[in-house]
Each structure stands twice: as C-alpha cells, then as structure tokens.
Scaffold this motif. Structure first.
Motif, short mmCIF file in Angstrom:
data_model
loop_
_atom_site.label_atom_id
_atom_site.label_comp_id
_atom_site.label_asym_id
_atom_site.label_seq_id
_atom_site.Cartn_x
_atom_site.Cartn_y
_atom_site.Cartn_z
N GLN A 135 0.77 -1.19 0.01
CA GLN A 135 0.05 -0.24 0.03
C GLN A 135 0.90 1.34 -0.05
O GLN A 135 1.69 1.39 0.78
N HIS A 136 0.54 2.34 -0.72
CA HIS A 136 1.16 3.42 -0.90
C HIS A 136 0.80 4.21 0.41
O HIS A 136 -0.58 3.91 1.06
N THR A 137 1.49 5.33 1.00
CA THR A 137 1.13 5.97 2.04
C THR A 137 -0.20 6.49 2.12
O THR A 137 -1.03 6.70 2.94
N ASP A 138 -0.53 7.27 0.82
CA ASP A 138 -1.81 7.94 0.77
C ASP A 138 -3.12 6.72 0.81
O ASP A 138 -4.09 7.13 1.44
N ASP A 139 -2.78 5.36 0.44
CA ASP A 139 -3.74 4.55 0.43
C ASP A 139 -3.97 3.86 1.83
O ASP A 139 -5.08 3.67 2.24
N VAL A 140 -2.69 4.02 2.64
CA VAL A 140 -2.96 3.39 3.75
C VAL A 140 -3.69 4.38 4.75
O VAL A 140 -4.57 4.22 5.68
N ARG A 141 -3.63 5.78 4.54
CA ARG A 141 -4.29 6.87 5.15
C ARG A 141 -5.66 6.69 4.96
O ARG A 141 -6.60 7.10 5.72
N TYR A 142 -6.20 6.67 3.72
CA TYR A 142 -7.11 6.57 3.13
C TYR A 142 -8.27 5.29 3.73
O TYR A 142 -9.34 5.77 4.07
N ILE A 143 -7.53 4.26 3.62
CA ILE A 143 -8.28 3.14 4.09
C ILE A 143 -8.55 3.17 5.70
O ILE A 143 -9.23 2.78 6.53
N ALA A 147 -19.21 5.47 4.15
CA ALA A 147 -17.70 4.93 4.17
C ALA A 147 -17.82 3.18 4.17
O ALA A 147 -16.79 2.98 3.61
N MET A 148 -19.02 2.78 4.55
CA MET A 148 -19.22 1.35 4.42
C MET A 148 -18.93 1.12 3.15
O MET A 148 -18.46 0.06 2.50
N LEU A 149 -19.72 1.86 2.19
CA LEU A 149 -19.86 1.53 0.75
C LEU A 149 -18.66 1.78 0.12
O LEU A 149 -18.16 0.97 -0.72
N SER A 150 -17.94 2.85 0.48
CA SER A 150 -16.64 3.05 -0.07
C SER A 150 -15.68 2.03 0.12
O SER A 150 -14.98 1.72 -0.80
N LEU A 151 -15.51 1.50 1.22
CA LEU A 151 -14.63 0.42 1.81
C LEU A 151 -15.07 -1.04 0.97
O LEU A 151 -14.23 -1.52 0.56
N PHE A 197 -14.32 -5.06 -2.93
CA PHE A 197 -14.92 -5.71 -4.36
C PHE A 197 -13.79 -5.71 -5.61
O PHE A 197 -13.68 -6.49 -6.40
N TYR A 198 -13.16 -4.59 -5.50
CA TYR A 198 -12.21 -4.43 -6.85
C TYR A 198 -10.54 -4.46 -6.44
O TYR A 198 -9.95 -4.26 -7.46
N GLY A 199 -10.39 -4.86 -5.19
CA GLY A 199 -8.97 -4.81 -4.90
C GLY A 199 -8.32 -3.69 -5.24
O GLY A 199 -7.09 -3.65 -5.86
N ILE A 200 -8.55 -2.38 -4.76
CA ILE A 200 -8.14 -1.17 -4.97
C ILE A 200 -7.60 -0.55 -3.83
O ILE A 200 -8.25 -0.96 -2.59
N ARG A 201 -6.68 0.54 -3.90
CA ARG A 201 -6.32 1.19 -2.82
C ARG A 201 -5.51 0.43 -2.00
O ARG A 201 -5.69 0.75 -0.67
#
Length: 268
Positions: A3-11, A25-29, A34-38
């Motif tokens: 994970q990139h730093t920005d992704d870690v913070r986002y998650i 937030a539940m939907l975003s996570l 579902f798509y294996g992103i961030r």
C-alpha cells in the motif's frame, strides 16, 4: 499487497468512519474490497458484509450497488427477485427496467430462466417511476398480449407517455398507425413518427418498409433497401425485411442464401 502511504491513510480513515457507523464509508470500503483497489486485497465476502451494513444504514447508493450485485452475480449468487426488491426500495426506474429485460430474455437456466410475468411486473414498476424505456416495453406487451391481456389502446397510451419523455420511442406508436392498431390507420402519420425517432434501427427498418411499398411516402425501392441494409446491424426487424427483399430480388440481386441467413440471425 503493498500500500502507498496515501492509500494507507485513506483506508485507515474509511475504517474509522465505518466503526463510527458511516454508511457512505461502508460503501466506499466495500468497493475497495470488491475491486481490490487502494492497496486492499480483493475480498468479495468482506465487500458484501460492508455493503449490507451500508444498506442497513439506509444508504441509497449502497442499495443500488447491492441490487447490481444481485442482478449480475457479483460477489453473490445472481438473484433477480432480490435485485428487483432493492431497485424498487431505492426507487431506481432504470434498474427495474433492466431487471425486466433480464426476466424477459433470461439465459435458460436457474434464477435467470425466462419469466414473462415477472418481466411485466418489473416494467410496470419502472413505468410507475417514469422510465420511458419501460413504457415502451410494457406498451409492446399490451399491444401483442404478452404477459397481459391484449389492450391496444393501453399500448397507444403508454407509447404516447414514452414519447413525451423521449422522442426516440416514437417508432413504436408509428407501428400502431402503420397497422391501425389502437388508432385509425394513418400511413403518413406512421412515416412522420418513424422519422421522429432519430434513426434507431427499428425506426429505420419500418421507415424502409414504408419506402419499399410507398406507404405514407413516395415509393423508392433503392432508398428502402439502403435503409434496411444500414438498420440490419442493430435491428432484427430490418434483417427480416431485408431478407424478404433478397429472397425475391426486390431492389437488390436475388440471394436466397443470404436471405435465409438474415432470417436465422434475426431470431437469435
């Protein structure tokens, strides 16, 4: 998965909001899973769990996502009944139309076996929510007595409602005027409606047929065949009309083999 730093913070931020009960937030996570992103490993089970929590929290976008999952079989078994329930709960007319389409055509097995009655029910619900495509489909059912008692006047009413929302639906009413079904036969009015449809395949097919026989327009066989050839790429009806011409050598060289092939293709 790195994970990139920005992704870690986002998650981390999403996870904190999820714990606080934020449906968005539940939907975003859920989508991240579902798509294996961030930087999140793909995990449909976790995605479904979060999605269901978001739905329980009343998030409309989550309801639409859940409906889509049931409709396509993404992350869970395909179930059109449940898809219809969530599209209806979210008051999504377009989704209900699409579920009706899936019910009508099916794929010949399991939960997607063809079910005309359920298709009509889904389209009727979509009509109540103002979907013009469903108005056209339900009108066709009433016009031909498919899944409902034949009522050509009801069909005409639905077609007029659809045209008021989108003129591309005009060709359906044009067919009624061409045949005199639910309205007095008026070939000139039929041609006007076919032209008003904006060049859809079926509209061009029927307009070509009118030019072929001089119904409501000056007969022009060459123009008719060219129009049918153009429309055949997207219209089964155009394939049938063009096959008729090729079988008999009307406006084109006689070609029974190609005519038969077009008829077969139109039935798929």
């Amino acid at each position: 998965m790195t994970q990139h730093t920005d992704d870690v913070r986002y998650i981390a931020s999403l996870t904190e909001r999820v714990r606080a009960g934020d449906p968005c937030a539940m939907l975003s996570l859920a989508n991240c899973y579902f798509y294996g992103i961030r930087g999140v490993a793909r995990d449909n089970d976790q995605g479904v769990l979060l999605l269901q929590q978001a739905v329980a929290g009343g998030d409309r976008n989550a309801m639409l996502k859940l409906a889509t999952c049931f409709s396509t079989g993404e992350g869970m078994p395909k179930d059109l009944d449940k898809a219809q329930h969530w599209y209806l709960t979210a008051r999504d007319a377009r989704g209900l139309h699409d579920v009706g389409h899936d019910y009508y055509y099916g794929d010949g097995k399991g939960p997607t076996r063809r079910d005309v009655d359920k298709a009509v029910s889904a389209w009727a619900k979509a009509v109540d929510l103002g979907d013009d495509r469903a108005m056209g489909q339900l009108g066709w059912c009433y016009q031909h007595g498919v899944g409902v008692e034949c009522d050509k006047h009801r069909a005409v009413s639905l077609y007029n409602d659809a045209i008021a929302k989108n003129k591309s639906n005009s060709w359906r009413l044009g067919v009624c005027y061409l045949r005199g079904e639910g309205v007095e036969r008026d070939w000139a009015r039929a041609v006007q409606l076919f032209q008003q449809s904006g060049g859809s395949g079926d509209a061009k097919a029927y307009l070509g047929w009118c030019y072929l026989w001089g119904c409501g327009a000056e007969r022009d066989v060459a123009k008719a065949v060219a129009m049918l050839q153009s429309a055949a790429a997207s219209s089964a009806k155009a394939m049938v009309f063009l096959g008729y011409c090729l079988e008999r050598g009307i406006g084109a060289a006689k070609d029974p083999g190609r005519a038969d092939a077009l008829i077969v293709l139109s039935e798929r």
